[in-house]
Motif scaffolding. Structure first.
Motif, short mmCIF file in Angstrom:
data_model
loop_
_atom_site.label_atom_id
_atom_site.label_comp_id
_atom_site.label_asym_id
_atom_site.label_seq_id
_atom_site.Cartn_x
_atom_site.Cartn_y
_atom_site.Cartn_z
N LEU A 133 41.00 31.94 35.88
CA LEU A 133 40.81 33.19 35.47
C LEU A 133 41.23 34.25 36.16
CD1 LEU A 133 37.72 33.12 32.94
CD2 LEU A 133 40.07 32.94 32.36
N PHE A 134 40.75 34.17 37.49
CA PHE A 134 41.00 34.75 38.64
C PHE A 134 42.55 34.80 38.98
CE2 PHE A 134 36.56 34.55 40.78
CZ PHE A 134 36.20 35.48 39.87
N ASP A 135 43.30 33.64 38.85
CA ASP A 135 44.55 33.75 39.18
C ASP A 135 45.34 34.23 38.04
OD1 ASP A 135 43.93 32.04 41.34
OD2 ASP A 135 44.37 30.08 40.40
N GLN A 136 45.02 34.11 36.55
CA GLN A 136 45.59 34.75 35.42
C GLN A 136 45.61 36.34 35.73
OE1 GLN A 136 43.94 33.31 31.83
NE2 GLN A 136 44.01 31.26 32.44
N TRP A 137 44.16 36.72 36.06
CA TRP A 137 44.25 38.37 36.28
C TRP A 137 45.17 38.77 37.42
CZ3 TRP A 137 37.98 38.69 36.55
CH2 TRP A 137 37.59 38.58 35.17
N LEU A 138 45.15 37.90 38.30
CA LEU A 138 45.92 38.51 39.70
C LEU A 138 47.50 38.34 39.20
CD1 LEU A 138 45.85 39.27 42.72
CD2 LEU A 138 46.32 36.72 43.15
N ALA A 139 47.72 37.52 38.30
CA ALA A 139 49.25 37.45 37.92
C ALA A 139 49.40 38.46 36.77
CB ALA A 139 49.65 35.87 37.41
N SER A 140 48.65 38.97 36.10
CA SER A 140 48.58 39.64 34.87
C SER A 140 49.44 41.37 35.05
CB SER A 140 47.30 40.29 34.25
OG SER A 140 46.55 41.16 35.25
N GLY A 141 49.63 41.69 36.38
CA GLY A 141 50.15 43.10 36.51
C GLY A 141 49.14 44.17 36.44
N GLY A 186 45.76 36.22 47.41
CA GLY A 186 46.49 37.54 47.34
C GLY A 186 45.30 38.76 46.98
N TRP A 187 44.04 38.15 46.71
CA TRP A 187 42.84 39.21 46.39
C TRP A 187 42.44 39.61 47.71
CZ3 TRP A 187 41.43 40.73 41.67
CH2 TRP A 187 41.89 40.00 40.64
N VAL A 188 42.00 40.59 47.85
CA VAL A 188 41.60 41.35 48.98
C VAL A 188 40.13 41.97 49.09
CG1 VAL A 188 41.91 43.40 50.41
CG2 VAL A 188 43.86 42.41 49.34
#
Length: 255
Positions: A133-141, A186-188
C-alpha cells in the motif's frame, strides 16, 4: 503548514495533563493523534473540541478503550478515509486519512509486539501487508504525510540503549530492515532529513526514571513523499511538558 503527530496514550488522559492548552499555543494546521483510547461519543466535551478545528475519529471496533486514531484540521478536507481493506487491522482503529486536493495526511498507528509472540506476529503480518500500500501511495502522484507511532526505531541514533534492545520488539533487526527498505524506496523521514545528526527521542518507558535520564526511543515519525521532502522547513519534539509517554512531534512545511 504545520503538522503535529502525537500518541496521546489516551486522549482523555492527555487532556487532563494540559495537552489542549499546549496545543492552543502551537499554531498547528493539522493534528494527527494515535491511541485516543476512547469512543467518539466520549470525546464531546468542549475540552476536546478546540475552536477552529474539525475533528475526525476512527475508533477501535474490536475492543473498547483501545487504540484509535484522529485528525484535527483547520481546513475542511475533501475526503476522509478510515479503512484500508484488511479487517484485522481496520477493526483496531489504526488508520485515518484526510485528503486536501493533492495532499493526503495520514494518522497511522502500527502495532507493538512488546506484549508477546502473538502480537509480534501480528505486527509482522501488518508490516508485510501494508508495505505494498505504501508503494501504491508513493507511485500515485499524490503528496503524502504519514504521521504516527510506527513502533520501530530506524538506526542506532534513534534509541539510547542500542545494544541491549537488539532482541526487543521495536528494535529487532528485521523490523529495522523493513523500515530502512521503505525509506530507501523513496519515502523520507522528515526528522532525519532536517536533523541528520540528531539524537532526539519521542517515547520513554514509564518504568524507572527513563524520561528523566532521556533513555528513549524515536518511534514517532512524519514520513513524507519526495515532493514534500523538498518543502521541509523545521521540526520540534516537545519532550516537555509531559503530556503522555510520547512527545508531540511537529514539522513545518514551506507553503
Amino acid at each position: 503548514m504545520r503538522i503535529c503527530s502525537f500518541n496521546a496514550n489516551g486522549l482523555r488522559s492527555a487532556a487532563s495533563k494540559g495537552f489542549f492548552d499546549w496545543f492552543a499555543e502551537q499554531d498547528i494546521d493539522l493534528l494527527c493523534v494515535q491511541e485516543t483510547k476512547a469512543r467518539t461519543e466520549q470525546l464531546q466535551d468542549p475540552m476536546f473540541c478546540p475552536p477552529g478545528y474539525q475533528r475526525f475519529f476512527r475508533d477501535a471496533q474490536s475492543k473498547r478503550g483501545y487504540s484509535g486514531v484522529a485528525i484535527y484540521a483547520r481546513q475542511p478536507p475533501d475526503q476522509v478515509l478510515d479503512t484500508l481493506g484488511w479487517e484485522p487491522f481496520d477493526q483496531e482503529g489504526r488508520y485515518i486519512e484526510a485528503r486536501f486536493g493533492q495532499l493526503s495526511v495520514v494518522s497511522l498507528y502500527l502495532p507493538s509486539g512488546s506484549s508477546g509472540d502473538e502480537r509480534q506476529n501480528f505486527k509482522f503480518e501488518v508490516m508485510n501487508w501494508i508495505r505494498p500500500l505504501f508503494d501504491q501511495w508513493l507511485a500515485s502522484g499524490r503528496d503524502y504525510v504519514l504521521c504516527g507511532d510506527w513502533n520501530i526505531v530506524h538506526t542506532e541514533r534513534d534509541i539510547k540503549n542500542w545494544k541491549s534492545n537488539q532482541k526487543n520488539s521495536g528494535c529487532l533487526p528485521e523490523e529495522r530492515a523493513w523500515l530502512a527498505n521503505l525509506l530507501d524506496s523513496g519515502w523520507v523521514d522528515s526528522y532525519r532529513k532536517l536533523r541528520p545528526d540528531g539524537q532526539d527521542y519521542t517515547w520513554w518507558s514509564q518504568r524507572g526514571a527513563a524520561r528523566a535520564k532521556d533513555v528513549g526511543w524515536r518511534i514517532d515519525y512524519q514520513i513524507v513523499s519526495p515532493r514534500l521532502a523538498e518543502r521541509l522547513s523545521d521540526c520540534a519534539i516537545a519532550a516537555e511538558p509531559k503530556l503522555s509517554d510520547h512527545a508531540p512531534f511537529t514539522v513545518s512545511y514551506v507553503d
